[in-house]
Design an enzyme around this catalytic site. Sequence first.
Site, PDB file in Angstrom:
ATOM      1  N   CYS A   2       0.877  -1.178   0.000  1.00 13.84           N
ATOM      2  CA  CYS A   2       0.000   0.000   0.000  1.00 13.84           C
ATOM      3  C   CYS A   2       0.912   1.226   0.000  1.00 13.84           C
ATOM      4  CB  CYS A   2      -0.848   0.053   1.260  1.00 13.84           C
ATOM      5  SG  CYS A   2      -1.897  -1.387   1.467  1.00 13.84           S
ATOM      6  N   ARG A  27       1.612   1.604  -6.042  1.00 11.72           N
ATOM      7  CA  ARG A  27       1.650   0.691  -4.898  1.00 11.72           C
ATOM      8  C   ARG A  27       0.280   0.118  -4.557  1.00 11.72           C
ATOM      9  NH1 ARG A  27       6.331   1.122  -2.002  1.00 11.72           N
ATOM     10  NH2 ARG A  27       5.321   0.190  -0.195  1.00 11.72           N
ATOM     11  N   TRP A  74      -3.835  -1.468  -1.342  1.00 12.77           N
ATOM     12  CA  TRP A  74      -3.774  -2.682  -2.162  1.00 12.77           C
ATOM     13  C   TRP A  74      -4.234  -3.778  -1.206  1.00 12.77           C
ATOM     14  CZ3 TRP A  74      -3.221  -4.334  -6.990  1.00 12.77           C
ATOM     15  CH2 TRP A  74      -2.806  -5.637  -7.231  1.00 12.77           C
ATOM     16  N   ASN A 100       0.814  -0.121   6.141  1.00 13.09           N
ATOM     17  CA  ASN A 100       1.209  -0.920   4.981  1.00 13.09           C
ATOM     18  C   ASN A 100       1.896  -2.153   5.535  1.00 13.09           C
ATOM     19  OD1 ASN A 100       2.209  -1.874   2.514  1.00 13.09           O
ATOM     20  ND2 ASN A 100       4.037  -0.596   2.659  1.00 13.09           N
ATOM     21  N   GLY A 101       1.398  -3.339   5.176  1.00 18.71           N
ATOM     22  CA  GLY A 101       2.011  -4.564   5.672  1.00 18.71           C
ATOM     23  C   GLY A 101       0.951  -5.582   6.036  1.00 18.71           C
ATOM     24  N   GLU A 482       8.204 -20.301 -20.108  1.00 17.26           N
ATOM     25  CA  GLU A 482       8.054 -18.969 -19.525  1.00 17.26           C
ATOM     26  C   GLU A 482       9.191 -18.047 -19.982  1.00 17.26           C
ATOM     27  OE1 GLU A 482       5.922 -17.247 -18.336  1.00 17.26           O
ATOM     28  OE2 GLU A 482       6.873 -15.659 -17.192  1.00 17.26           O
ATOM     29  N   LYS A 486       8.721 -14.520 -22.048  1.00 18.86           N
ATOM     30  CA  LYS A 486       9.250 -13.227 -21.564  1.00 18.86           C
ATOM     31  C   LYS A 486      10.028 -12.531 -22.672  1.00 18.86           C
ATOM     32  CE  LYS A 486       7.388 -12.570 -18.876  1.00 18.86           C
ATOM     33  NZ  LYS A 486       6.409 -13.325 -18.204  1.00 18.86           N
ATOM     34  N   GLU A 489       7.625 -11.263 -25.631  1.00 20.13           N
ATOM     35  CA  GLU A 489       6.767 -10.105 -25.395  1.00 20.13           C
ATOM     36  C   GLU A 489       7.547  -8.826 -25.125  1.00 20.13           C
ATOM     37  OE1 GLU A 489       4.045 -10.494 -22.054  1.00 20.13           O
ATOM     38  OE2 GLU A 489       5.541 -11.550 -20.877  1.00 20.13           O
ATOM     39  N   HIS A 505      12.883 -34.257 -33.604  1.00 26.85           N
ATOM     40  CA  HIS A 505      11.644 -34.548 -34.338  1.00 26.85           C
ATOM     41  C   HIS A 505      11.216 -33.370 -35.217  1.00 26.85           C
ATOM     42  CE1 HIS A 505      11.219 -38.309 -32.223  1.00 26.85           C
ATOM     43  NE2 HIS A 505      11.390 -37.678 -31.061  1.00 26.85           N
ATOM     44  N   LYS A 604      -1.978  -5.162 -19.734  1.00 25.93           N
ATOM     45  CA  LYS A 604      -1.649  -5.851 -18.488  1.00 25.93           C
ATOM     46  C   LYS A 604      -2.728  -6.864 -18.127  1.00 25.93           C
ATOM     47  CE  LYS A 604       0.633  -6.857 -14.808  1.00 25.93           C
ATOM     48  NZ  LYS A 604       1.705  -7.835 -15.052  1.00 25.93           N
TER      49      LYS A 604
HETATM   50  O1  M6R Z   1      -3.706 -11.594 -14.856  1.00 22.99           O
HETATM   51  P1  M6R Z   1      -3.480 -12.957 -15.389  1.00 22.99           P
HETATM   52  O2  M6R Z   1      -2.471 -13.732 -14.608  1.00 22.99           O
HETATM   53  O3  M6R Z   1      -4.739 -13.755 -15.532  1.00 22.99           O
HETATM   54  O4  M6R Z   1      -2.890 -12.741 -16.833  1.00 22.99           O
HETATM   55  C1  M6R Z   1      -2.646 -13.825 -17.671  1.00 22.99           C
HETATM   56  C2  M6R Z   1      -1.816 -13.412 -18.868  1.00 22.99           C
HETATM   57  O5  M6R Z   1      -2.496 -12.448 -19.620  1.00 22.99           O
HETATM   58  C3  M6R Z   1      -0.462 -12.846 -18.440  1.00 22.99           C
HETATM   59  O6  M6R Z   1       0.241 -13.752 -17.670  1.00 22.99           O
HETATM   60  C4  M6R Z   1       0.376 -12.500 -19.693  1.00 22.99           C
HETATM   61  O7  M6R Z   1       0.715 -13.672 -20.366  1.00 22.99           O
HETATM   62  C5  M6R Z   1       1.615 -11.694 -19.299  1.00 22.99           C
HETATM   63  N1  M6R Z   1       1.799 -10.609 -20.199  1.00 22.99           N
HETATM   64  C6  M6R Z   1       2.864 -12.491 -19.360  1.00 22.99           C
HETATM   65  O8  M6R Z   1       3.989 -11.770 -18.996  1.00 22.99           O
END
Ligand code: M6R
Length: 609
Positions: A2, A27, A74, A100-101, A482, A486, A489, A505, A604
């Site tokens: 927070c 935050r 938050w 906050n905590g 993963e 990363k 994107e 294969h 996001k």
């Molecule tokens: O908020 P969520 O965890 O449900 O989001 C899922 C995906 O949209 C999210 O993980 C997306 O793949 C990210 N941009 C990955 O870094």
Amino acid sequence: MCGIVGYIGEQNAYPILLEGLKKLEYRGYDSAGVALLCPDELKVIKTKGEISALERKIGEGFPEGTAGVGHIRWATHGAPSDINAHPHCGCSQEFAVVHNGIIENYLNLRRWLEEEGHCFVSETDSEVLAHLVEHFFDGDLLQAVIRAVKKVEGSFAMVAVSEKEKGKLVCARKDNPLIIGLGKGENYIASDVPAFLNHTRKIYILEDGEAAVVTANNVEIYSTQGEALQKEVSEVTWNAAEAEKGGYPHFMLKEIMEQPRALRETMRGRLLREGKEFSLPELNFTPEEINSFEQVYIVACGTAYHAGLVAKYAMEKILKLPVEVDLASEFCYRDPLLNKNTLFIVISQSGETADTLAALRLARKEGQRILAITNVVGSTVAREADKVLYTWAGPEIAVASTKAYLTQIFSLYLLTYYLAQEKGNLSRDTLEEAGEALFNLPDQVETILQRAEEIRELAAYLASWESCFYIGRNLDYAVAMEGALKLKETSYIHAEAYASGELKHGPLALIVEGIPVIALVTQRSVMEKSLSNIKEIKARCGHVICFAQEGTIEFQREVDRVFYLPATLDILMPVLTVVPLQLLAYYTAVARDCPVDKPRNLAKSVTVE
Ligand code: M6R
């Protein structure tokens, strides 16, 4: 996480608090509030929603007062609501506290205070602080705060105000940041410097176990044992944009660096006695329920889906249950086989992803009881699930998920070992070994982060390519997926993850001289086989960058570059392996001048199907 602000001086406090809260919006943003020491009363105004909601509520005629505190929330304990918003008051409304905590023993404290005659109105842990301060106040706010925080287990940064001692703000901290800004005839308090950077660059950084009395003309610092302390004044050299990101150039890097803290928050109260016991009381499973599970079904999107893949390997090995992991967008459009003895898990950082929500609702229609793993208290996923395991990563701002992923897989390990403990399908020694290894992971992540410069050098090679591969077997394959996401994107490099054994294969046809191949080789049970796959790539002149566990094979002679990770149990390695991959994606994107925090075409939170 927070945000806290405080002001005391000669100006009207409200606009200054508001300006500070806006700078701390990263935050938290689910509710906001202020407490102002006005000439005739302590005025508390708070509301669910963003700061704009608070502004609307207060309107033009804001109360006059030259001291006050503000908070942006938050949610952790208690969903976002007007009542759960800070500041919280004691019974008399003469004391207000922002916090906050997480107060771990708040239920016990609340019970005790209720016995003492205190009445609580919110569902938050923070409200106990206001009642404790009120309870212990006997004419000295500092002493009341010191006595209050001594009762508290957990983490806190807090500021208290009282109309009984109008000329001061009293603050204290443990495990959460609190900074005091020094002005001329006015002083500030905040969770982070951007809140007051327009007013002063001179600061005191409060340390754990310290409290301070802040008046308009003076700041006195004490230990929470009550001894007066001398402190050095520091000077902030960051500009405003840097300060918002804690001095980092991007939120993504800041969030990667925050991971040790995020892991510690996520394990707090769940890994007892330094890892000797697993405890997830929030799940409230009966032994019958736990023993009834015949399968686990995990549904999620993107990075959260990759966290589910890690869980598949771990849960099948430890719980000996079949685990199905599905992309939420696929789950909804096929006929999944579910039975009533399924542990159905949805994972979502935001708790608002449309595909994940649709899957949750479909599963519910099919009679499933849902366990959600999410980072956002009060999110739709959290509200619609039957049980919630929160990842305490704090707000994640960068589109590329980093600390959320790490806390998701950590929570899934906690869940796995907790279920194993309750089912009794692991020996006490094995459980303790796992618990202790989990307990040490935040420190190990910290040591990797200290070596970020080594990763930046690796990124320099990657940055000039338009295509690359990530390979691994077993848990390394899940992490490879993963790592590749990363990179894709953030740097727009076409990155593909393959199970190492699959190369022959088909994908081996794509190996050309110098092409970067990120090889993850942390799993001892498949190490020799992984090495053979690396040799297949080297024979075709691929450029292999290897991530391995220290103390296993000497990879130097086999590959072009190797980064040794600290050793832990093989099954827990994903928590460590993914960290340099996040850094690799980050530094590659920076080298390619990509807009790291907001990659093109992405949002996001994806709230459309
Ligand atoms: O908020 P969520 O965890 O449900 O989001 C899922 C995906 O949209 C999210 O993980 C997306 O793949 C990210 N941009 C990955 O870094």
